[in-house]
Design a protein around this motif. Structure first.
Motif: not given
Length: 342
Positions: A63, A66, A125-126, A159, A166, A169-170, A173
């Motif tokens: 996590k 990036y 994205r893990c 980043n 991060f 990607y959030e 998601s």
């Protein structure tokens, strides 16, 4: 470890010239190297060098990693998840997310493998606790110019300063939560009694497909069945999911001028390597990733077979499902059988 050469803090090459493979010992090395790296990532390369046409890599990251959206110009790429869960985002050239796919090695409802066509912007994205272990297959040779990083997303440098990557990607998601929650189903057509052909722009593989192939294999005379992930015989990366029943018997074969790799999806078996006089000089037990970790270093979950190396897969009584890759285009005469020459 003598069989591995670290060429940087994040990249190592396996050195065995004939039978490179992933066992628990190599996995332990990967995790140790990942844990000690500054960016929490490491990759082990199984191909001979960066100039060959088929590149096989197993990567660990988590996590805290990036990876900005990127694309491989002219190169298809396939991701097989061995451990953990990933969210994959696919973009158009303007940076609009056009597809969001969840991959999982643990939840059998979700696919564990995704093939991306050339020139496809994608981001990973893990989302799992602990590292993701990813088997990556891509055509070579390596050329830094063929790997392009998207300008529509935060760079890794930005980043590192602001965590904007991060957060990017959030947001994706959250915006694609409904799509990510639905397991992507594979689309394919049946060509004949033992062959399926993917008809999806972004082919995925889940447990459901493996069950279908097993059912087909058990009904055929050859006791095997396959799903072709590549769009046609001229594609530069030929990839198949193959199910071999315990009764399947394949002659010793080798590829001319083409390297090959296989990763075990489920089941067990044995992988024998032969000298030119048809004698076994090396033999490895095969199992999927989870079973390999439990059973120890006698087992492999992945094997790289270099060109001109005769070999044979012997399935266990319960059968074995594998992911197989080689470079294209496909020509039947590229596969030779050792017994025909003796």
């Amino acid at each position: 470890m003598e069989s591995i050469k670290a060429i940087s803090k994040e990249t190592s090459f396996l050195l065995d010239p004939y039978t490179r493979g992933m066992n628990k010992k190599i996995f332990d090395y990967l995790i140790e190297s990942y844990s000690s790296s500054e960016r929490q990532r490491h990759r082990v390369c199984f191909h001979q060098n960066t100039k060959v046409d088929l590149h096989d890599i197993i990567i660990a990251y988590d996590k805290q990693t990036y990876i900005p959206p990127n694309k491989h110009v002219g190169k298809p790429e396939t991701i097989m998840l061995l451990k953990g869960e990933l969210e994959v985002y696919i973009f158009n050239d303007n940076g609009l997310c056009v597809n969001a796919i969840k991959l999982s090695a643990e939840d059998k409802e979700y696919p564990f493998l995704l093939r991306m066509p050339p020139n496809t912007w994608h981001g990973l994205r893990c989302i799992s606790e602990g590292p993701c272990i990813v088997k990556e297959t891509i055509t070579g040779p390596y050329d830094s110019k063929s790997l392009q990083w998207a300008e529509f997303a935060p760079s890794e440098k930005i980043n590192g300063e602001t965590n904007q990557g991060f957060k990017y990607y959030e947001r994706l998601s959250s915006q694609n939560a409904q799509e990510l929650s639905k397991p992507k189903k594979s689309e394919y057509i049946q060509i004949n009694e033992c062959v399926l052909q993917s008809c999806d722009q972004f082919p995925t593989v889940s447990r459901e497909v493996v069950v279908k192939l097993k059912e087909m294999a058990e009904k055929t005379e050859l006791q095997r069945a396959r799903l072709c992930l590549h769009p046609n015989a001229n594609d530069s990366l030929q990839e198949m999911i193959i199910y071999l029943t315990g009764s399947c018997d394949i002659d010793v074969s080798y590829h001319i001028n083409k390297d090959e790799s296989l990763a075990v999806i489920e089941g067990e078996g044995r992988h024998d390597f032969y000298s030119d006089d048809n004698k076994v000089y090396a033999s490895y037990r095969l199992a999927n990733f989870k079973t390999m970790l439990k059973r120890g270093s006698d087992f492999r979950c992945f094997t790289r077979i270099n060109r001109f190396v005769p070999h044979k897969i012997i399935p266990s009584g319960e059968g074995v499902a594998i992911y197989e890759a080689t470079t294209g285009p496909f020509h039947r005469e590229d596969t030779q059988y050792l017994l025909e020459e003796i």
